[in-house]
Write a protein that holds these residues in place. Structure first.
Motif, mmCIF file in Angstrom:
data_model
loop_
_atom_site.group_PDB
_atom_site.id
_atom_site.type_symbol
_atom_site.label_atom_id
_atom_site.label_comp_id
_atom_site.label_asym_id
_atom_site.label_seq_id
_atom_site.Cartn_x
_atom_site.Cartn_y
_atom_site.Cartn_z
ATOM 1 N N LEU A 588 0.859 -1.188 0.000
ATOM 2 C CA LEU A 588 0.000 0.000 0.000
ATOM 3 C C LEU A 588 0.890 1.230 0.000
ATOM 4 N N CYS A 589 0.777 2.021 -1.084
ATOM 5 C CA CYS A 589 1.586 3.226 -1.220
ATOM 6 C C CYS A 589 0.675 4.453 -1.167
ATOM 7 N N GLU A 590 1.089 5.428 -0.380
ATOM 8 C CA GLU A 590 0.366 6.695 -0.294
ATOM 9 C C GLU A 590 1.347 7.798 -0.672
ATOM 10 N N GLY A 591 1.067 8.448 -1.813
ATOM 11 C CA GLY A 591 2.032 9.379 -2.343
ATOM 12 C C GLY A 591 3.274 8.605 -2.761
ATOM 13 N N LEU A 592 4.429 9.017 -2.296
ATOM 14 C CA LEU A 592 5.685 8.335 -2.623
ATOM 15 C C LEU A 592 6.157 7.427 -1.501
ATOM 16 N N SER A 593 5.316 7.215 -0.494
ATOM 17 C CA SER A 593 5.688 6.402 0.656
ATOM 18 C C SER A 593 4.903 5.087 0.632
ATOM 19 N N CYS A 594 5.616 3.955 0.731
ATOM 20 C CA CYS A 594 4.984 2.638 0.681
ATOM 21 C C CYS A 594 5.180 1.905 2.012
ATOM 22 N N GLN A 595 4.136 1.234 2.447
ATOM 23 C CA GLN A 595 4.214 0.431 3.656
ATOM 24 C C GLN A 595 4.892 -0.909 3.344
ATOM 25 N N PRO A 596 5.340 -1.611 4.364
ATOM 26 C CA PRO A 596 5.945 -2.927 4.124
ATOM 27 C C PRO A 596 4.957 -3.864 3.429
ATOM 28 N N PRO A 597 5.456 -4.804 2.642
ATOM 29 C CA PRO A 597 4.563 -5.701 1.904
ATOM 30 C C PRO A 597 3.786 -6.626 2.838
ATOM 31 N N ILE A 598 2.616 -7.050 2.349
ATOM 32 C CA ILE A 598 1.799 -7.997 3.119
ATOM 33 C C ILE A 598 1.379 -9.127 2.190
#
Length: 606
Positions: A588-598
């Motif tokens: 899940l990416c918001e803007g240019l920042s992505c959370q760790p994969p799930i």
């Protein structure tokens, strides 16, 4: 005027003797329509159709413009014949005065193109304009019958989208009420599907029966957004979406790809005379002849068919949903009435394929779920890829059969690129995305104004004295707004692309150019305000890399996606997002920042 004057042999002879008569399809040449409509409004203080403009044949500058002129003098207006005689006499005797007046009109119109940019931050202007425009819409909302303002009443899809994005309780109430009223009353074709153009009354009882592809494309998108956001009953949204897609599949798809433009309002009655609404109206006796007495009673209750009727004292009824006592197989009865209606003389079909309207509908199909949207979308994408555009990014305005129309305008490029982009992303198809990129590159090269904003036409579009723009909304979004939405979408989906900075700067320049207009006339720019939000605010994007079978929960994500939310699900590794040995993995990416994969399906949520 066509029936009253142009078809009259004596009038036609006069026109052919005195004038060079050119009939323009305003859908094929929106630049011609826009210029001479602006001239008409400048000369008379009003506009509308039919539009009649008299031009200097050497410069194409208008020296007189007006709308309707009767066959005989009335309403304080001369007859059409009298007008022709007077203008031709003035042309022969006072030509220099006429040419001077035409020059003044052109100079006035040129002066209107200049925009005074506000010194304020465009983001702050957009935010303030959204708030003011939302309050303006709520003030105009008809709390009894839904919609905005009084008769004649139009559906206003861009405004409804803006209110859904607004999200306030009052806005949601207004949207739900308006969509319910439009979906249950005379604006909607309850047997065949599809929305008519507008209603002549404030209660949505009696429509102007013409069906335009653009109205249906935009309203499909609005109902799809409302369904995803939980605004209104899901059954209501699904009913009108399914019926409308069914109508498009059944009656409007061109065999070579793409969708036709319009169904006329008129069709022949039993005497062979063309009458508005003839195809759609019912009496109790006509219903009974199809269904028999027992079923007809329930059907007449359900679709509000009465002995008195509600159409111009004819004793015939425009269908609207009503209450029915007892059980009824609505689908069976609808199918029987639809089959019987199909035996009537049909309204005429305008079977040209307009690129902009097809792109508009492809956007809607990309956002909707289900087999019908999939089928219609595939057909539209085929037409846009194989007929309406080429690999070099060039775009046609229109085509019919084997005949191609002229080069496309800004709206054709923007809608085609946006539709193909969304369709390609939705279905993990490279060709539509690549074509969208080629169209966008050509569009920016041909239509961008170096001082900010966009032209409606290319520099090669013709000899008109003024190059046109399309910035404020009409019945459809302004072309500049669609372009901003396209560029914002491209940047969100492909942030690492070499042209990403150009996309953002071009979109920001267009908004800045119109900043003063947004500040003072926001409700005229709803679609640009909606698009500006997509540019100014971060997107939430689920990137799913899978082995060829995406997790079923991805469809649930799409079914609940708010604005600026997207699922990009692909077999192809992108930007290093690799599933490894797992069947799928998601980021899940918001803007240019992505959370760790799930890789836990329970975590796939907005």
């Amino acid at each position: 005027m066509e029936h009253e004057s142009f078809d009259d042999a004596q009038v036609a002879a006069l026109m052919n003797e005195k004038l060079v008569c050119i009939k323009v399809d305003r859908e094929e040449r929106p630049d011609v329509d826009a210029l001479y409509m602006a001239a008409c409004q400048a000369m008379t203080g009003a506009g509308g159709w039919p539009l009649n403009a008299f031009l200097d044949p050497h410069t194409l500058r208008p020296f007189f413009a007006g709308t309707y002129f009767p066959p005989e003098p009335r309403f304080g207006r001369p007859s059409w014949q009298q007008l022709i005689e007077m203008l031709c006499e003035a042309w022969d005797g006072k030509r220099q005065d006429i040419l001077d007046n035409a020059e003044r009109v052109i100079q006035h119109l040129r002066s209107q193109d200049g925009q005074v940019e506000s010194e304020d931050d465009p983001r702050a202007i957009v935010a303030a304009s959204l708030m003011a425009s939302g309050l303006h819409s709520l003030k105009l909302h008809d709390s009894v019958d839904g919609g905005f303002g009084g008769a004649p009443k139009f559906p206003h899809p861009m405004e409804l989208e803006g209110l859904i994005r607004n999200g306030s309780t009052d806005a949601m109430v207004a949207v739900e009420h308006s969509l319910n009223c439009m979906a249950s009353r005379g604006l909607f074709d309850h047997l065949g599907g599809g929305w008519h153009r507008y209603c002549v009354d404030a209660a949505w009882a009696v429509p102007h029966f013409e069906k335009m592809l653009y109205d249906n494309a935009l309203l499909l998108s609005v109902h799809g957004l409302a369904l995803r956001m939980g605004v209104g009953e899901a059954d209501m949204h699904e009913r009108v979406i399914d019926l409308t897609l069914g109508w498009l599949q059944r009656e409007m798809l061109d065999p070579d790809g793409g969708c036709w433009s319009t169904l006329d309002a008129d069709s022949e009655d039993s005497s062979g005379r063309k009458e508005e609404g003839e195809f759609y109206l019912w009496t109790p006796a006509e219903v009974e002849a199809v269904l028999g007495p027992e079923l007809a009673s329930s059907a007449c209750q359900y679709w509000s068919v009465t002995d008195e009727g509600n159409f111009e004292g004819s004793g015939r009824s425009v269908l609207a949903l009503g209450e029915v006592s007892g059980e009824m197989d609505e689908e069976s009865l609808r199918s029987k009435l639809l089959a019987a209606r199909a035996e009537r003389p049909r309204p005429g079909t305008d079977d040209k394929v307009l690129t902009s309207w097809n792109g508009m509908l492809l956007v809607a199909c990309s956002e909707l779920l289900g087999e019908a949207a999939e089928s219609v979308g595939q057909h539209l994408a085929m037409g846009l890829l194989q007929r309406s555009s080429a690999e070099d990014g060039s775009v046609l305005r229109t085509w019919r059969g084997e005949v191609n129309g002229g080069a496309g305008f800004l709206d054709d490029h923007a809608w085609a690129a946006l539709g193909l982009l969304q369709w390609g992303v939705r279905h993990d198809l490279a060709e539509p995305v690549e074509r969208a990129l080629a169209i966008t590159a050509r569009m920016l090269d041909s239509f961008a104004d170096v001082e900010g904003g966009f032209w409606l036409t290319t520099a090669e579009h013709g000899e008109l004295p003024i190059r046109q723009r399309s910035e404020s909304d009409s019945a459809i979004p302004g072309a500049t707004a669609v372009t901003v939405k396209l560029l914002a979408s491209l940047e969100a989906i492909l942030p690492e692309h070499a042209d990403a900075a150009l996309w953002r700067s071009s979109a920001e320049a267009a908004i800045k150019r119109l900043s003063s207009s947004l500040k003072h006339r926001g409700p005229a720019y709803w679609s640009l305000l909606n698009a500006a939000q997509d540019l100014h605010n971060p997107w939430a994007i689920w990137h799913i890399h899978h082995d060829g079978n995406e997790p079923p929960e991805a469809e649930a994500l799409r079914a609940s996606a708010p604005p600026r939310s997207l699922v990009i699900s692909s077999k192809v590794v992108e930007a290093g997002r690799d599933r490894g040995d797992a069947p799928w993995r998601a980021w899940l990416c918001e803007g240019l920042s992505c959370q760790p994969p799930i890789d836990d399906a329970a975590e796939l949520r907005w």
